[in-house]
Design a protein around this motif. Structure first.
Motif, PDB file in Angstrom:
ATOM      1  N   PRO A  33       0.818  -1.212   0.000  1.00 50.14           N
ATOM      2  CA  PRO A  33       0.000   0.000   0.000  1.00 50.14           C
ATOM      3  C   PRO A  33       0.855   1.268   0.000  1.00 50.14           C
ATOM      4  CG  PRO A  33      -0.125  -1.116   2.128  1.00 50.14           C
ATOM      5  CD  PRO A  33       0.653  -2.002   1.214  1.00 50.14           C
ATOM      6  N   LEU A  34       0.260   2.322  -0.507  1.00 50.32           N
ATOM      7  CA  LEU A  34       0.910   3.627  -0.571  1.00 50.32           C
ATOM      8  C   LEU A  34       0.689   4.370   0.735  1.00 50.32           C
ATOM      9  CD1 LEU A  34       2.358   5.756  -2.373  1.00 50.32           C
ATOM     10  CD2 LEU A  34       0.071   6.560  -3.005  1.00 50.32           C
ATOM     11  N   TYR A  35       1.725   4.981   1.276  1.00 48.90           N
ATOM     12  CA  TYR A  35       1.659   5.783   2.496  1.00 48.90           C
ATOM     13  C   TYR A  35       2.073   7.211   2.181  1.00 48.90           C
ATOM     14  CZ  TYR A  35       1.219   1.647   5.480  1.00 48.90           C
ATOM     15  OH  TYR A  35       0.775   0.501   6.085  1.00 48.90           O
ATOM     16  N   GLU A  36       1.401   8.166   2.807  1.00 47.77           N
ATOM     17  CA  GLU A  36       1.791   9.573   2.734  1.00 47.77           C
ATOM     18  C   GLU A  36       2.601   9.875   3.983  1.00 47.77           C
ATOM     19  OE1 GLU A  36       1.320  11.283   0.019  1.00 47.77           O
ATOM     20  OE2 GLU A  36       0.088   9.684  -0.836  1.00 47.77           O
ATOM     21  N   VAL A  37       3.670  10.645   3.838  1.00 48.17           N
ATOM     22  CA  VAL A  37       4.605  10.900   4.940  1.00 48.17           C
ATOM     23  C   VAL A  37       4.581  12.382   5.309  1.00 48.17           C
ATOM     24  CG1 VAL A  37       7.005  10.738   5.696  1.00 48.17           C
ATOM     25  CG2 VAL A  37       6.081   9.035   4.096  1.00 48.17           C
ATOM     26  N   PHE A  38       4.460  12.648   6.614  1.00 46.86           N
ATOM     27  CA  PHE A  38       4.463  14.005   7.148  1.00 46.86           C
ATOM     28  C   PHE A  38       5.567  14.096   8.201  1.00 46.86           C
ATOM     29  CE2 PHE A  38       0.290  12.924   5.699  1.00 46.86           C
ATOM     30  CZ  PHE A  38      -0.181  14.056   5.062  1.00 46.86           C
ATOM     31  N   VAL A  39       6.377  15.158   8.135  1.00 47.39           N
ATOM     32  CA  VAL A  39       7.487  15.329   9.076  1.00 47.39           C
ATOM     33  C   VAL A  39       7.344  16.681   9.764  1.00 47.39           C
ATOM     34  CG1 VAL A  39       9.998  15.587   9.285  1.00 47.39           C
ATOM     35  CG2 VAL A  39       9.054  13.891   7.718  1.00 47.39           C
ATOM     36  N   ARG A  40       7.608  16.688  11.073  1.00 50.24           N
ATOM     37  CA  ARG A  40       7.646  17.942  11.826  1.00 50.24           C
ATOM     38  C   ARG A  40       9.104  18.304  12.031  1.00 50.24           C
ATOM     39  NH1 ARG A  40       5.021  18.502  17.654  1.00 50.24           N
ATOM     40  NH2 ARG A  40       6.629  16.993  18.069  1.00 50.24           N
ATOM     41  N   GLY A  41       9.500  19.475  11.548  1.00 52.16           N
ATOM     42  CA  GLY A  41      10.873  19.937  11.665  1.00 52.16           C
ATOM     43  C   GLY A  41      11.174  20.478  13.052  1.00 52.16           C
ATOM     44  N   LYS A  42      12.429  20.708  13.312  1.00 52.19           N
ATOM     45  CA  LYS A  42      12.860  21.208  14.618  1.00 52.19           C
ATOM     46  C   LYS A  42      12.345  22.607  14.905  1.00 52.19           C
ATOM     47  CE  LYS A  42      17.044  18.482  14.662  1.00 52.19           C
ATOM     48  NZ  LYS A  42      18.497  18.471  14.594  1.00 52.19           N
ATOM     49  N   ARG A  43      12.221  23.427  13.866  1.00 55.05           N
ATOM     50  CA  ARG A  43      11.859  24.823  14.086  1.00 55.05           C
ATOM     51  C   ARG A  43      10.359  25.060  14.157  1.00 55.05           C
ATOM     52  NH1 ARG A  43      15.886  25.408   9.826  1.00 55.05           N
ATOM     53  NH2 ARG A  43      14.058  25.264   8.520  1.00 55.05           N
ATOM     54  N   GLY A  44       9.551  24.122  13.685  1.00 56.17           N
ATOM     55  CA  GLY A  44       8.118  24.374  13.620  1.00 56.17           C
ATOM     56  C   GLY A  44       7.307  23.405  14.437  1.00 56.17           C
TER      57      GLY A  44
END
Length: 121
Positions: A33-44
């Motif tokens: 299956p296809l997954y969407e990836v979300f990342v939270r950066g250090k500054r935000g």
């Protein structure tokens, strides 16, 4: 408008007709299956869509997302979401979908008199 839509990178919805998402298919190397990836950066504080990947299960998707999208310590948190679990509005439906908010004048304080003694309101 016919077809299914999914969110992609915050740029609206894109058709998924004819795109293999793995829905209803027993996971195998050919049909992960296809997954969407979300990342939270250090500054935000907000998670940002950074891309997509295929994986056999949720844990593998999380590990692969870490390896692919945070190789240079860019993030402090990762979310992976199966693409077939995302429901999004269509850009073609923008006007009728968001129009109901326009007739609720009580949500906008445009008709209130603001006293001069009240700063920065």
């Amino acid at each position: 408008m016919s077809g299914e839509f999914t969110a992609e990178g915050g740029h609206g919805a894109v058709p998924t007709e004819g795109v293999e998402t793995g829905q209803g298919v027993k996971p195998s190397r050919r049909a992960w299956p296809l997954y969407e990836v979300f990342v939270r950066g250090k500054r935000g504080l907000n998670h940002v869509h950074v891309g997509s990947l295929h994986a056999a299960d949720d844990e593998m998707a999380l590990h692969n997302a870490r390896d692919v999208y945070t190789r240079r310590n860019e993030g402090v948190s990762i979310w992976v979401v199966r693409a077939d679990a995302i429901t999004a509005s269509s850009p073609a439906e923008k006007d009728p979908f968001f129009a109901p908010a326009g007739d609720k004048v009580y949500r906008h304080p445009t008709f209130y008199a603001i006293p001069e003694e009240v700063p920065h309101l």
